[in-house]
Design a protein around this motif. Structure first.
Motif, PDB file in Angstrom:
ATOM      1  N   ASP A 121       0.857  -1.188   0.000  1.00  0.00           N
ATOM      2  CA  ASP A 121       0.000   0.000   0.000  1.00  0.00           C
ATOM      3  C   ASP A 121       0.895   1.240   0.000  1.00  0.00           C
ATOM      4  N   PRO A 122       1.413   1.653  -1.173  1.00  0.00           N
ATOM      5  CA  PRO A 122       2.370   2.763  -1.221  1.00  0.00           C
ATOM      6  C   PRO A 122       1.822   4.066  -0.644  1.00  0.00           C
ATOM      7  N   ALA A 123       0.519   4.307  -0.792  1.00  0.00           N
ATOM      8  CA  ALA A 123      -0.059   5.533  -0.241  1.00  0.00           C
ATOM      9  C   ALA A 123       0.056   5.544   1.277  1.00  0.00           C
TER      10      ALA A 123
ATOM     11  N   THR B 116       8.468   5.259  -3.404  1.00  0.00           N
ATOM     12  CA  THR B 116       7.302   6.018  -3.862  1.00  0.00           C
ATOM     13  C   THR B 116       7.683   7.369  -4.455  1.00  0.00           C
TER      14      THR B 116
ATOM     15  N   GLY C 190       5.307  -1.985  -8.951  1.00  0.00           N
ATOM     16  CA  GLY C 190       4.152  -1.364  -8.308  1.00  0.00           C
ATOM     17  C   GLY C 190       4.476  -0.002  -7.733  1.00  0.00           C
ATOM     18  N   LEU C 191       5.660   0.138  -7.142  1.00  0.00           N
ATOM     19  CA  LEU C 191       6.059   1.425  -6.598  1.00  0.00           C
ATOM     20  C   LEU C 191       6.350   2.431  -7.705  1.00  0.00           C
TER      21      LEU C 191
ATOM     22  N   ASP D  63       4.935   2.429 -10.682  1.00  0.00           N
ATOM     23  CA  ASP D  63       3.626   2.822 -11.214  1.00  0.00           C
ATOM     24  C   ASP D  63       2.955   3.845 -10.307  1.00  0.00           C
ATOM     25  N   TYR D  64       3.028   3.617  -8.995  1.00  0.00           N
ATOM     26  CA  TYR D  64       2.439   4.552  -8.043  1.00  0.00           C
ATOM     27  C   TYR D  64       3.095   5.926  -8.168  1.00  0.00           C
ATOM     28  N   THR D  65       4.419   5.956  -8.262  1.00  0.00           N
ATOM     29  CA  THR D  65       5.133   7.227  -8.387  1.00  0.00           C
ATOM     30  C   THR D  65       4.745   7.948  -9.664  1.00  0.00           C
TER      31      THR D  65
ATOM     32  N   ARG E 238       1.962   7.809 -11.191  1.00  0.00           N
ATOM     33  CA  ARG E 238       0.597   8.328 -11.071  1.00  0.00           C
ATOM     34  C   ARG E 238       0.536   9.547 -10.159  1.00  0.00           C
ATOM     35  N   THR E 239       1.257   9.489  -9.048  1.00  0.00           N
ATOM     36  CA  THR E 239       1.122  10.530  -8.030  1.00  0.00           C
ATOM     37  C   THR E 239       2.139  11.660  -8.176  1.00  0.00           C
TER      38      THR E 239
END
Length: 249
Positions: free
Chosen positions: A21-23, A59, A80-81, A83-85, A87-88
């Protein structure tokens, strides 16, 4: 799980709630001083630095702050990290890559490996490979800044802490194990959220003492300039430290 398995993306994600859950990771680590301390160390030893590579950028939380000062590229093993970075923090240049093997084809003024990322490399050969990667992206005078454990956390009893997260408040029970033979410090966490949800994770980190870090750095062409504590000062009492080294070629 072998010492090599832990550095594979699927095992890292399974072992750490923050990676699943990177957030949540960003939320809990919002007050981290790592980027600030890194900037201060660069100002001390290479104030004219302009470019930076971050190995194990996670992240992108630290990378975002460092990018206010440097032209940055971040690399992380876990898709996954990354991709999260993307996006955010879409303005960041982040790429999937393994610090043991990645070759970006260029050098930088500053190389950083923060957030204990190096500690997830457990095997001696892989540690050497990570330092060779640092050397492959260095030019004369490139500064290397590592944040990693230099002494184990050992406790005979569990510890508890209250944590406020985006999932709600939680009580976290933490225990530690130390394997002297492998130099692996395992942190086990039990998360009990006020909502009634519970989860567990177990984080295994390789501890490299200051003299070991000096040796690995030397073999990769770096001279260690200073090792400071987690506040960026002396003395170093453990468990974590920042190592600053300059590439000599």
């Amino acid at each position: 799980m072998s010492s090599l398995d832990i550095v594979e993306p699927r095992h890292l994600e399974a072992s750490n709630l923050f990676y699943r859950d990177p957030a949540l990771y960003d939320d809990v680590q919002a007050d981290s001083d790592s980027a600030r301390i890194c900037r201060e160390l660069v100002d001390r030893y290479f104030p004219q630095a302009r470019t930076l590579l971050d190995f194990g950028c996670g992240t992108g939380r630290d990378l975002e702050l460092l990018a206010q000062r440097f032209d940055c590229v971040g690399v992380d093993l876990q898709p996954g990290l990354v991709d999260y970075t993307r996006r955010t923090r879409p303005d960041l240049d982040v790429r999937v890559g393994d610090m043991r093997t990645v070759r970006l084809g260029h050098t930088a003024d500053v190389l950083v490996c923060l957030g204990n990322s190096l500690a997830y490399v457990h095997d001696n050969e892989d540690v050497r490979a990570a330092f060779q990667t640092f050397g492959a992206h260095a030019h004369p005078d490139t500064l290397l800044v590592l944040c990693s454990p230099v002494a184990p956390i050992v406790s005979s009893s569990s510890q508890q802490a209250r944590v406020d997260t985006r999932l709600g408040a939680a009580t976290v029970t933490i225990s530690y194990e130390w394997d002297l033979r492998t130099q692996i410090n395992t942190m086990r966490r039990h998360w009990m959220f006020d909502s009634g949800e519970a989860c567990h994770d177990a984080i295994r980190r390789r501890v490299l003492g200051p003299r070991e870090l000096e040796l690995h750095a030397l073999l990769a062409g770096f001279e260690v300039l200073e090792i400071v504590n987690e506040a960026g000062a002396l003395p170093v009492l453990g468990p974590g430290a920042y190592t600053v080294a300059r590439y000599q070629g």
